[in-house]
Design a protein around this motif. Structure first.
Motif, mmCIF file in Angstrom:
data_model
loop_
_atom_site.group_PDB
_atom_site.id
_atom_site.type_symbol
_atom_site.label_atom_id
_atom_site.label_comp_id
_atom_site.label_asym_id
_atom_site.label_seq_id
_atom_site.Cartn_x
_atom_site.Cartn_y
_atom_site.Cartn_z
ATOM 1 N N THR A 57 112.782 8.401 16.893
ATOM 2 C CA THR A 57 112.047 7.043 17.278
ATOM 3 C C THR A 57 111.399 7.392 18.556
ATOM 4 N N SER A 58 111.376 8.334 19.225
ATOM 5 C CA SER A 58 110.653 8.557 20.315
ATOM 6 C C SER A 58 109.077 8.799 20.029
ATOM 7 N N PHE A 59 108.206 8.313 20.766
ATOM 8 C CA PHE A 59 106.630 8.528 20.525
ATOM 9 C C PHE A 59 106.042 9.393 21.214
ATOM 10 N N PRO A 60 104.951 9.938 20.674
ATOM 11 C CA PRO A 60 104.147 11.082 21.205
ATOM 12 C C PRO A 60 103.187 10.398 22.154
ATOM 13 N N PHE A 61 102.496 11.174 22.969
ATOM 14 C CA PHE A 61 101.202 10.408 23.653
ATOM 15 C C PHE A 61 100.001 11.156 23.542
ATOM 16 N N ARG A 62 98.901 10.637 24.160
ATOM 17 C CA ARG A 62 97.702 11.136 23.894
ATOM 18 C C ARG A 62 97.048 11.931 25.133
ATOM 19 N N GLY A 63 96.740 11.083 26.089
ATOM 20 C CA GLY A 63 96.125 11.569 27.523
ATOM 21 C C GLY A 63 97.059 11.632 28.460
ATOM 22 N N PHE A 64 96.714 12.580 29.554
ATOM 23 C CA PHE A 64 97.553 12.768 30.690
ATOM 24 C C PHE A 64 96.883 13.178 31.773
ATOM 25 N N LEU A 65 97.542 13.046 32.981
ATOM 26 C CA LEU A 65 97.008 13.637 34.391
ATOM 27 C C LEU A 65 98.262 14.022 35.097
ATOM 28 N N LEU A 66 98.355 15.153 35.593
ATOM 29 C CA LEU A 66 99.383 15.581 36.598
ATOM 30 C C LEU A 66 98.780 15.863 37.864
ATOM 31 N N ARG A 67 98.972 14.967 38.926
ATOM 32 C CA ARG A 67 98.158 15.228 39.904
ATOM 33 C C ARG A 67 99.013 15.595 41.449
ATOM 34 N N LEU A 68 98.973 16.704 41.807
ATOM 35 C CA LEU A 68 99.775 17.141 43.045
ATOM 36 C C LEU A 68 98.962 17.119 44.407
ATOM 37 N N ALA A 69 99.032 16.478 45.303
ATOM 38 C CA ALA A 69 98.646 16.461 46.592
ATOM 39 C C ALA A 69 99.706 16.458 48.002
ATOM 40 N N LEU B 84 88.195 17.864 39.101
ATOM 41 C CA LEU B 84 87.827 16.843 40.065
ATOM 42 C C LEU B 84 88.880 16.417 40.897
ATOM 43 N N CYS B 85 90.135 17.145 41.062
ATOM 44 C CA CYS B 85 91.180 16.838 41.823
ATOM 45 C C CYS B 85 91.008 17.621 43.112
ATOM 46 N N HIS B 86 90.190 18.776 42.971
ATOM 47 C CA HIS B 86 89.650 19.708 44.266
ATOM 48 C C HIS B 86 88.917 18.611 45.401
ATOM 49 N N THR B 87 88.434 17.465 44.844
ATOM 50 C CA THR B 87 87.569 16.943 45.661
ATOM 51 C C THR B 87 88.619 16.167 46.841
ATOM 52 N N PHE B 88 89.779 15.931 46.488
ATOM 53 C CA PHE B 88 90.615 15.389 47.144
ATOM 54 C C PHE B 88 91.866 16.311 47.724
ATOM 55 N N PHE B 89 91.533 17.617 47.768
ATOM 56 C CA PHE B 89 92.317 18.711 48.150
ATOM 57 C C PHE B 89 93.489 18.848 47.382
ATOM 58 N N ALA B 90 93.523 18.267 46.281
ATOM 59 C CA ALA B 90 94.659 18.105 45.016
ATOM 60 C C ALA B 90 94.559 18.972 44.123
ATOM 61 N N SER B 91 95.360 19.251 43.372
ATOM 62 C CA SER B 91 95.461 20.059 42.048
ATOM 63 C C SER B 91 95.774 19.071 40.899
ATOM 64 N N GLY B 92 95.220 19.437 39.616
ATOM 65 C CA GLY B 92 95.720 18.710 38.536
ATOM 66 C C GLY B 92 95.675 19.351 37.179
ATOM 67 N N LEU B 93 96.218 18.936 36.274
ATOM 68 C CA LEU B 93 96.493 19.305 34.971
ATOM 69 C C LEU B 93 96.375 18.156 34.138
ATOM 70 N N GLY B 94 95.409 18.333 33.096
ATOM 71 C CA GLY B 94 95.196 17.127 31.966
ATOM 72 C C GLY B 94 94.957 17.469 30.672
ATOM 73 N N HIS B 95 94.700 16.641 29.755
ATOM 74 C CA HIS B 95 94.455 16.760 28.344
ATOM 75 C C HIS B 95 93.160 17.237 27.984
ATOM 76 N N ARG B 96 93.178 18.260 26.891
ATOM 77 C CA ARG B 96 92.042 18.748 26.499
ATOM 78 C C ARG B 96 91.422 17.912 25.147
ATOM 79 N N SER B 97 92.237 16.944 24.574
ATOM 80 C CA SER B 97 91.842 16.183 23.575
ATOM 81 C C SER B 97 92.843 15.140 23.482
ATOM 82 N N ASN B 98 92.491 13.890 22.429
ATOM 83 C CA ASN B 98 93.499 12.818 22.459
ATOM 84 C C ASN B 98 94.210 12.828 21.134
ATOM 85 N N ASP B 99 94.643 14.081 20.918
ATOM 86 C CA ASP B 99 95.608 14.518 19.795
ATOM 87 C C ASP B 99 96.892 14.041 20.126
ATOM 88 N N LEU B 100 97.755 13.591 19.480
ATOM 89 C CA LEU B 100 99.122 13.373 19.833
ATOM 90 C C LEU B 100 99.852 14.765 20.202
#
Length: 283
Positions: A118-130, A156-172
């Protein structure tokens, strides 16, 4: 209005009406173009993208493309049944999570109970650490053994002296992962997780946001104690050898001592005496 216009430049009411519609249409089109240009200028880094997060803004990286449509979501990933984990330990909002500096961890975003249909997948995401006082641009990466084809580093996160991980596609997706490595002791790092479930004009936008605190402490090093084998006898240092000279007093014979004369023992028996008064023998 038509009659007034016609007295200046109008051959017929119909022609004036067509002219008015034409001018009005051009003005409307110009207004739309200017509005879109102004929108794109202001929200270029905040628009969603199916191939990557549109921004690394904090606390909400999502732009008006999500906000302008009907919103159906929450402020915590747990509302949708999602977890952020470090080495498979679940992070909790409001409770700092302690890691060791100079130590590599696997960080993951996943469906909380993957065995639940019954749990549902997701499509896009961003993990941001600063952090407020550190350069965190290298803290999150996709290198090492935790490389995930669905994950990419977000420059894009480097502009804020942060690091980030994100999606490559909108697949589930049901789980994505990367590498967490903090190379110094620091408290109060902020990890922000954003998850997009959907975004459309018909069904509206659904996304979730959560923020967590990480504290990186000094790495614990334990040196094994040195234990001597039990079969080895302890080494006892030799005692110092001392030589003691003893002198005995000489035996001195006094010169005035009288000579010792040996007295021989008596060997002469007393003479046997014959009695002269014995009576004579007669025949």
């Amino acid at each position: 209005l038509i009659g007034q216009s016609c007295q200046y430049n109008c051959s017929s009411p119909q022609q004036h009406t067509m002219r008015m519609y034409s001018v009005g249409g051009i003005k409307s089109l110009l207004s739309i173009v200017l509005l879109l240009a102004d929108y794109n200028k202001e929200h270029l880094l905040a628009s969603a993208s199916p191939t990557a997060p549109g921004s690394c803004n904090s606390p909400n990286p999502l732009g008006e493309a999500h906000i302008l449509v009907a919103f159906d979501g929450g402020t915590d990933l747990i509302d949708f049944g999602l977890d952020v984990r470090i080495d498979n330990k679940t992070l909790v909002t409001g409770i700092p999570f302690v890691i060791q500096a100079e130590t590599s961890y696997t960080i993951s975003l996943q469906v909380a109970n993957d065995d639940d249909d019954t749990s549902f997948p997701f499509r896009g995401f961003l993990l941001r650490l600063a952090g407020d006082t550190v350069d965190a641009r290298d803290y999150l990466s996709t290198t090492d053994d935790a490389v995930d084809p669905n994950v990419q580093e977000i420059d894009l996160c480097h502009t804020f002296f942060a690091s980030g991980l994100g999606h490559r596609s909108n697949d589930l997706k049901r789980i994505v992962s990367g590498v967490l490595y903090v190379d110094e002791v620091v408290n109060g790092l902020t990890l922000e997780a954003t998850v997009v479930i959907r975004n459309g004009a018909v069904r509206g936008s659904e996304f979730y946001l959560s923020s967590y605190t990480l504290n990186a402490v000094a790495a614990i090093t334990t040196d094994a104690p040195v234990v001597a084998p039990a079969s080895i006898a302890p080494v006892i240092p030799p005692m110092p050898v001392t030589t003691t000279t003893t002198t005995e007093a000489p035996v001195v014979v006094p010169s005035s001592a009288a000579p010792v004369t040996a007295i021989p023992a008596s060997t002469t028996e007393a003479p046997f005496a014959v009695t002269s008064s014995a009576a004579p023998v007669t025949s």
